[in-house]
Design a protein around this motif. Structure first.
Motif, PDB file in Angstrom:
ATOM      1  N   GLU A 271       0.814  -1.213   0.000  1.00  0.00           N
ATOM      2  CA  GLU A 271       0.000   0.000   0.000  1.00  0.00           C
ATOM      3  C   GLU A 271       0.848   1.265   0.000  1.00  0.00           C
ATOM      4  O   GLU A 271       0.564   2.237  -0.682  1.00  0.00           O
ATOM      5  CB  GLU A 271      -0.914  -0.007   1.223  1.00  0.00           C
ATOM      6  N   TYR A 272       1.927   1.244   0.808  1.00  0.00           N
ATOM      7  CA  TYR A 272       2.791   2.440   0.934  1.00  0.00           C
ATOM      8  C   TYR A 272       4.189   2.136   0.402  1.00  0.00           C
ATOM      9  O   TYR A 272       5.124   1.957   1.172  1.00  0.00           O
ATOM     10  CB  TYR A 272       2.875   2.889   2.391  1.00  0.00           C
ATOM     11  N   SER A 273       4.311   2.089  -0.909  1.00  0.00           N
ATOM     12  CA  SER A 273       5.609   1.677  -1.477  1.00  0.00           C
ATOM     13  C   SER A 273       6.694   2.733  -1.247  1.00  0.00           C
ATOM     14  O   SER A 273       7.876   2.450  -1.297  1.00  0.00           O
ATOM     15  CB  SER A 273       5.466   1.389  -2.967  1.00  0.00           C
ATOM     16  N   GLU A 274       6.291   3.993  -0.981  1.00  0.00           N
ATOM     17  CA  GLU A 274       7.307   5.036  -0.817  1.00  0.00           C
ATOM     18  C   GLU A 274       7.656   5.306   0.641  1.00  0.00           C
ATOM     19  O   GLU A 274       8.527   6.115   0.941  1.00  0.00           O
ATOM     20  CB  GLU A 274       6.847   6.329  -1.485  1.00  0.00           C
ATOM     21  N   ALA A 275       6.982   4.610   1.553  1.00  0.00           N
ATOM     22  CA  ALA A 275       7.232   4.864   2.978  1.00  0.00           C
ATOM     23  C   ALA A 275       8.607   4.317   3.388  1.00  0.00           C
ATOM     24  O   ALA A 275       9.079   3.321   2.847  1.00  0.00           O
ATOM     25  CB  ALA A 275       6.143   4.209   3.811  1.00  0.00           C
ATOM     26  N   SER A 276       9.225   5.008   4.341  1.00  0.00           N
ATOM     27  CA  SER A 276      10.513   4.515   4.855  1.00  0.00           C
ATOM     28  C   SER A 276      10.236   3.406   5.874  1.00  0.00           C
ATOM     29  O   SER A 276       9.091   3.236   6.312  1.00  0.00           O
ATOM     30  CB  SER A 276      11.275   5.662   5.518  1.00  0.00           C
TER      31      SER A 276
END
Ligand code: ZN
Length: 317
Positions: A271-276
């Motif tokens: 869902e959050y591919s750009e999250a660290s």
């Protein structure tokens, strides 16, 4: 105006406070660096040629003050470029020459006579000699571009003397031979600053320090930006790989075959591919630290690798 000209203009304004020892050392520096001894039988003189009017004036008046004899001065304008002016300061009087040579410890015109270093015993005189050497044969690069300061001389002994004197101040000098000249040069910014300080070019020194500070700041900002870009790239690359692996697991065995803690992180990553990693950890209940998240994602990578291996082995059969 070039940085060299700026430094030389400043040096021509350095006051010697009528210290005879320093004035003599300066004349010595100019004559030695320029190798101005003419050894022709019928034309024994000492002649200095420069395009810098202030420098010519300084030498002229210094010689007159110390020896009470005026040198001759000749001004030449090149015929093509009227702006191009050169000044010659000529010491033709034998009386003057003999007095000077005596002071420098040279008894007669001869290449074999190395000037005695007795002239340069005092610190004030060493500084005056180095200043004169720079005025006579020196140049310095624009510090915006590169750090390079050199003194070029036809006299091998003079180059060695410059190196020796500067070594006393902990300044690292190298010598190369270029087109028959001996070039003593300094490369490190810090050494150049020290040299400018010794010869009394304090304004130029401040200028150079300002450039150095700005340059250092620019470099460290660049380093930080580069470092951040590299980190960002690393994060993005890792995320792309993780998403790929999770999708592969989903399509081959289904995510519901995985332990619950891995399902949770797999879904968040999709869902959050750009999250660290840190951000992903904060979305979990209970929260998980960066290394915990990393551990779970690596587990998913391993499972995907294993599944691919199995697939390869099965198709090979
Ligand atoms: Zn002195």
């Amino acid at each position: 105006m070039s940085f060299s000209t700026l430094v030389k203009d400043e040096l021509c304004r350095v006051e010697l406070h009528n210290e005879t020892c320093c004035m003599k050392s300066e004349i010595f520096g100019v004559i030695l660096t320029g190798n101005l001894f003419s050894n022709e039988k019928n034309n024994r003189n000492i002649k200095m040629v420069t395009e810098n009017a202030a420098f010519a004036r300084r030498i002229y008046s210094t010689v007159r003050k110390v020896y009470g004899i005026s040198p001759e001065v000749a001004i030449r304008r090149s015929s093509r470029l009227k702006k191009h002016v050169s000044y010659s300061v000529i010491f033709a009087s034998m009386q003057l020459i003999n007095k000077m040579l005596y002071d420098f410890g040279i008894s007669a015109f001869s290449d074999k006579n190395n000037p005695a270093k007795k002239t340069l015993r005092k610190v004030c005189c060493k500084k005056s000699f180095l200043r004169a050497a720079f005025l006579s044969g020196g140049s310095i690069s624009d510090p915006e571009k590169t750090y390079h300061l050199e003194i070029s001389t036809r006299n091998c002994f003079c180059a060695e003397l410059i190196r020796e004197l500067l070594q006393e101040y902990g300044i690292n000098v190298k010598i190369i031979v270029r087109k028959g000249n001996y070039v003593a040069y300094i490369k490190e910014g810090e050494n150049i600053v020290d040299f400018l300080n010794i010869i009394g070019a304090h304004g130029a020194l401040m200028e150079l320090e300002n450039v150095r500070i700005l340059k250092d700041m620019r470099n460290s900002v660049n380093r930080i930006v580069n470092c951040e870009t590299a980190n960002l790239e690393k994060t993005v690359n890792a995320s792309v790989r993780q998403v790929e692996n999770i999708r592969f697991i989903r399509s081959s065995i289904g995510l519901d075959k995985l332990p619950e803690n891995l399902v949770e992180i797999a879904n968040l990553r999709l869902e959050y591919s750009e999250a660290s990693l840190k951000e992903l950890g904060e979305m979990l209940h209970p929260r998980l630290g960066k290394s915990g998240v990393n551990h779970r994602l690596r587990k998913l990578d391993e499972i995907a690798d294993q599944l691919r291996d199995n697939l390869k082995r099965n198709t090979a059969k």
